[in-house]
Write an enzyme that holds these catalytic residues in place. Structure first.
Site, short mmCIF file in Angstrom:
data_model
loop_
_atom_site.label_atom_id
_atom_site.label_comp_id
_atom_site.label_asym_id
_atom_site.label_seq_id
_atom_site.Cartn_x
_atom_site.Cartn_y
_atom_site.Cartn_z
N GLU A 435 0.83 -1.23 0.00
CA GLU A 435 0.00 0.00 0.00
C GLU A 435 0.86 1.26 0.00
O GLU A 435 0.51 2.28 0.61
CB GLU A 435 -0.97 0.02 1.19
CG GLU A 435 -1.92 -1.15 1.24
CD GLU A 435 -2.73 -1.31 -0.03
OE1 GLU A 435 -2.90 -0.32 -0.77
OE2 GLU A 435 -3.18 -2.44 -0.29
N GLY A 436 1.97 1.20 -0.70
CA GLY A 436 2.89 2.34 -0.77
C GLY A 436 3.98 2.18 0.26
O GLY A 436 3.74 2.37 1.45
#
Length: 592
Positions: A435-436
């Site tokens: 998620e980043g």
């Protein structure tokens, strides 16, 4: 085997003593009285400890198996998933018109925490589904909502998010997956996606993949990305299943942790897909999933640390090793328990003070999401946008750090799989990446979020701290232990922001080289604010004659520890930021 017990008393403290959820002027919050939330959280805790926790080791040791294009989940997962569906845990905050219970997002967050602590890999199946549901709810057509949302809410069908490709992760503008429009309004989606959590499994009748792809002839880069619904099985307008779509699982990744979740390579071969929202506006819809997921990943970080901490405390109380330097505490035995030793206490207090502060920070973030969505509060929306990279990055970094710290309490036994502590560390490690990756979160915070809306939201955050300190400076006990340290840390954070303003314009690397330190500094200040508020709440409870005095006294002692021993880290981060980019950028690439 490790054990887990949901900390329901602390969850209740955050919801009611700190956030005062039943007093919030937000639709649906007046129903959140203590008795109601206690009943929900007790049941969530029971499911977590009795159903999910025993499967955690099973998922880790068995993993998922790909057989003839179908992924078989670990023993017991399918039955447990049925229990989750029957209990309504998959749809707590989904609007009632689509089969949910319509509860606030903060309540969904609180109920999910014990499940993540108990079995992170298992919980990801419903977590990804919830994100897909949210994206369709916000950006889908009425027909798409009516068809997909009830089935996703019940997890009769599950969902995924498909972003990453073999040659691009964060830089989604480089993606090659294409979606060719057809005369009937559908699209033929072709390409390969990797690292797709819950991409294929045997626990639902259908899997609804949300896939980012480019429509030929569209704008270059990220501006040309669109979002599509691509089901595993084709279906009619009533949801009756038909033929298999052109989507398949090519392999399951061999991972460091979260073995119970199927992380898949997904191949799309002219699969039939349906556009969500507008052409070339896919990132707008996907960010609904990504921002929700980022709060969830921050929760994963501290939830794994919570589970590891509980077991470390039990071990420290049970394991006999050495003598207390001030005198034997177990004179009848051959040695004293580990917990008598100051360094063990330091380690456990680091873990405890972080986890409880992180919980408060995350629930506050969930409350901001409720304010933004239910009250159309633009200020709350701006503030949670600012806090999202901090929640994700800081809490997952520290969550892994403290899962490892809990493992350390065990000494050599922490390194032995029989005790189960390595699983917490291995499972927590992914939260820093997906998620980043956390370096990207730091760049997002410093490069985009600080300046968002002219810096309005970060200034509002500083004003929030300033106002809280001013309103409570007459409370001498709170001032010395909580307000003064918070004020000092807030000054450090403002000084770092000033350095970026003065030096970042002429050389952006001066800001970006300090972005990771700034994210951690801001994380500490956020937890400092949470602890100051919790300190005040605990004092008020004691003054009001609370029956469980020991709980509130423990809360105060834990908060004092964080303010005295953890919050001063802001000074180290500031010193590093002030050195600028010269030492960071000194080497030529060939000299590394």
């Amino acid at each position: 085997m490790p054990s887990y017990t949901a900390p329901t008393k602390d969850l209740q403290f955050v919801l009611h003593d700190l956030l005062k959820v039943s007093e919030q002027d937000i639709p649906g919050f007046s129903e959140l009285d203590r008795d109601f939330t206690a009943a929900v959280l007790e049941e969530a805790g029971k499911v977590s400890s009795e159903v999910l926790a025993p499967l955690n080791v099973v998922g880790d040791t068995e993993g998922c198996v790909l057989e003839n294009g179908v992924v078989r989940t670990p023993k017991g997962f399918k039955e447990a998933f049925e229990q989750m569906k029957e209990g309504g845990w998959t749809a707590m905050d989904v609007p009632e018109e689509f089969g949910g219970q319509g509860l606030p997002y903060v309540m969904h967050t609180a109920a999910q925490e014990p499940m993540v602590s108990a079995n992170m890999a298992f919980n990801m199946y419903q977590g990804l589904t919830h994100g897909a549901l949210s994206a369709i709810l916000d950006h889908g057509s009425e027909a798409q909502k009516n068809l997909y949302l009830p089935k996703l809410a019940s997890c009769e069908w599950t969902g995924t998010m498909n972003l990453t490709e073999p040659h691009c992760g964060t830089d989604l503008g480089l993606m090659r997956t294409k979606a060719v429009p057809q005369e009937d309004g559908t699209y033929k989606v072709s390409g390969q996606k990797i690292f797709i959590s819950a991409g294929e499994h045997d626990m639902s009748d259908n899997i609804i993949h949300l896939v980012l792809a480019k429509i030929p002839g569209g704008p270059e880069g990220i501006k040309g990305v669109s979002l599509f619904i691509v089901p595993k099985f084709l279906h009619d307008d009533e949801g009756n299943l038909g033929a298999r779509n052109g989507v398949s699982c090519g392999k399951i990744e061999e991972k460091m942790g979260i073995h119970g979740n199927s992380t898949c390579v997904m191949n799309y071969d002219e699969a039939e897909g349906y556009l969500i929202g507008e052409e070339h506006k896919g990132m707008r819809a996907m960010f609904v999933m990504m921002n929700e997921a980022r709060l969830g990943v921050g929760l994963q970080g501290y939830a794994q640390a919570e589970a590891a901490y509980q077991n470390a405390v039990a071990y420290a109380n049970d394991r006999l090793q050495g003598r207390d330097v001030t005198g034997a505490k177990n004179p009848e035995g051959p040695a004293d328990p580990l917990i008598v030793h100051p360094d063990i206490r330091r380690n456990l207090m680091d873990q405890k003070s972080f986890v409880e502060g992180a919980r408060a920070f995350t629930y506050w973030g969930a409350l901001l999401i409720d304010k933004a969505h239910k009250n159309d509060d633009k200020n709350a929306d701006g503030l949670i946008s600012l806090m999202t990279p901090v929640i994700k990055g800081f809490l997952s970094d520290k969550g892994f750090e403290y899962a490892v710290a809990a493992q350390q309490v065990y000494g050599g036994h922490g390194y032995i799989e029989e005790w189960g502590m390595s699983q917490f560390a291995r499972d927590a490690r992914i939260a820093m990446i997906y998620e980043g990756a956390n370096g990207v979160q730091a760049l997002d915070l410093v490069g985009r979020k600080l300046a968002q809306d002219g810096g309005k939201h970060v200034m509002a955050f500083f004003e929030m701290i300033k106002t809280f300190i001013k309103e409570n400076e007459g409370n001498e006990a709170l001032k010395a232990d909580f307000l003064d340290p918070l004020k000092e840390a807030s000054k450090d954070l403002q000084a770092a922001g000033m350095y970026f303003m003065q030096n970042g314009m002429k050389n952006p690397n001066n800001a970006l080289s300090g972005s990771y330190d700034f994210m951690h500094m801001m994380g500490h200040v956020c937890l400092g604010l949470m602890w100051a508020r919790m300190g005040k709440a605990a004092m008020e409870a004691l003054e009001g004659g609370a029956s469980d005095k020991e709980f509130y006294k423990t809360k105060l002692a834990t908060g004092r520890y964080y303010m005295a021993r953890q919050l001063p880290a802001t000074k180290t981060h500031l010193a590093r930021i002030n050195t600028g980019a010269d030492t960071v950028m000194a080497l030529e690439a060939a000299n590394f």
